[in-house]
Design a protein around this motif. Sequence first.
Motif, short mmCIF file in Angstrom:
data_model
loop_
_atom_site.label_atom_id
_atom_site.label_comp_id
_atom_site.label_asym_id
_atom_site.label_seq_id
_atom_site.Cartn_x
_atom_site.Cartn_y
_atom_site.Cartn_z
N ALA A 131 -33.02 18.96 -23.24
CA ALA A 131 -33.45 19.38 -24.58
C ALA A 131 -32.93 20.78 -24.89
CB ALA A 131 -34.98 19.33 -24.68
N ARG A 132 -32.96 21.66 -23.92
CA ARG A 132 -32.45 23.02 -24.11
C ARG A 132 -30.94 23.01 -24.38
NH1 ARG A 132 -33.39 28.15 -25.79
NH2 ARG A 132 -31.92 29.53 -24.77
N TYR A 133 -30.21 22.20 -23.63
CA TYR A 133 -28.77 22.10 -23.85
C TYR A 133 -28.46 21.57 -25.25
CZ TYR A 133 -27.99 22.91 -18.84
OH TYR A 133 -27.94 23.45 -17.59
N ALA A 134 -29.23 20.59 -25.71
CA ALA A 134 -29.04 20.05 -27.06
C ALA A 134 -29.30 21.14 -28.10
CB ALA A 134 -29.96 18.84 -27.28
N LYS A 145 -18.32 21.15 -26.39
CA LYS A 145 -17.38 20.75 -25.34
C LYS A 145 -17.99 20.85 -23.94
CE LYS A 145 -14.18 23.95 -23.98
NZ LYS A 145 -12.95 24.71 -24.10
N PHE A 146 -19.09 21.62 -23.80
CA PHE A 146 -19.74 21.78 -22.50
C PHE A 146 -20.93 20.84 -22.31
CE2 PHE A 146 -18.28 26.17 -23.67
CZ PHE A 146 -17.22 26.24 -22.78
N LEU A 147 -21.41 20.23 -23.40
CA LEU A 147 -22.66 19.48 -23.36
C LEU A 147 -22.67 18.35 -22.33
CD1 LEU A 147 -25.50 19.05 -24.48
CD2 LEU A 147 -24.50 17.63 -26.28
N LEU A 148 -21.65 17.52 -22.30
CA LEU A 148 -21.63 16.40 -21.36
C LEU A 148 -21.63 16.91 -19.91
CD1 LEU A 148 -21.65 13.39 -20.90
CD2 LEU A 148 -19.14 13.41 -21.09
N TRP A 150 -22.92 19.74 -18.84
CA TRP A 150 -24.26 20.25 -18.56
C TRP A 150 -25.22 19.11 -18.26
CZ3 TRP A 150 -24.31 23.74 -23.51
CH2 TRP A 150 -23.64 24.93 -23.25
N ILE A 151 -25.14 18.05 -19.06
CA ILE A 151 -26.03 16.91 -18.84
C ILE A 151 -25.72 16.24 -17.50
CG2 ILE A 151 -26.66 14.60 -19.67
CD1 ILE A 151 -26.37 15.77 -22.54
N ASN A 152 -24.45 16.06 -17.18
CA ASN A 152 -24.08 15.47 -15.89
C ASN A 152 -24.57 16.32 -14.74
OD1 ASN A 152 -22.82 13.21 -16.93
ND2 ASN A 152 -20.81 14.16 -16.97
N ARG A 153 -24.47 17.64 -14.88
CA ARG A 153 -24.96 18.54 -13.84
C ARG A 153 -26.48 18.39 -13.68
NH1 ARG A 153 -23.40 24.92 -13.59
NH2 ARG A 153 -24.76 25.55 -11.88
N THR A 154 -27.17 18.28 -14.78
CA THR A 154 -28.63 18.12 -14.76
C THR A 154 -29.04 16.82 -14.07
OG1 THR A 154 -28.91 19.42 -16.77
CG2 THR A 154 -30.67 17.87 -16.23
N LEU A 155 -28.33 15.76 -14.38
CA LEU A 155 -28.70 14.45 -13.84
C LEU A 155 -28.09 14.18 -12.47
CD1 LEU A 155 -28.42 12.39 -17.16
CD2 LEU A 155 -30.45 13.47 -16.15
N GLY A 156 -27.29 15.11 -11.99
CA GLY A 156 -26.71 14.94 -10.67
C GLY A 156 -25.55 13.97 -10.64
N ALA A 157 -24.92 13.76 -11.79
CA ALA A 157 -23.80 12.80 -11.87
C ALA A 157 -22.53 13.39 -11.30
CB ALA A 157 -23.59 12.39 -13.32
#
Length: 157
Positions: A131-134, A145-148, A150-157
């Motif tokens: 939510a913060r990244y959004a 350009k960084f959002l995906l 950041w989300i991948n880092r958060t989810l451990g992808a």
Amino acid sequence: MTDFNKAIEKTLVSEGGYVNDPHDAGGETKFGISKRSYPNVDIKSLTTDEAKAIYKRDYWDRIKCDEIASQKVAFELFDTAVNMGVRTASKLMQGCVGSHPDGIIGKKTLEAINSIDEELLLLRFKLAKVARYAYITKKRPTNKKFLLGWINRTLGA
């Protein structure tokens, strides 16, 4: 007890090496250490050991990760502090455990962190991070350009 050395290795992989992206608000960075935050550090010549010392002193110790019972929770809080800043990461964690979000990890916040179910806390914290990244991306569209990443880092992808 949690282990800084386990956490820092994962964070350094996520942060990568030297970058000077004009769209990155941090400016010139190496291992995630930014010139904006550390104007007196020669970023290009920064060594891994120097970066680790900065991260231990200014992040891990400041958010009291040695006092967190769960290695997973300590890592998530630390890694988020590296990525978003200590105060923001602390406030997000405090919101997840029902503490007053003042941005300072203290005794009450630590007690709350250590008393909540690890998996529930990690889920709450990861949702708060996304939510913060959004929000950051909406506020500053060049961050899209960084959002995906950041989300991948958060989810451990």
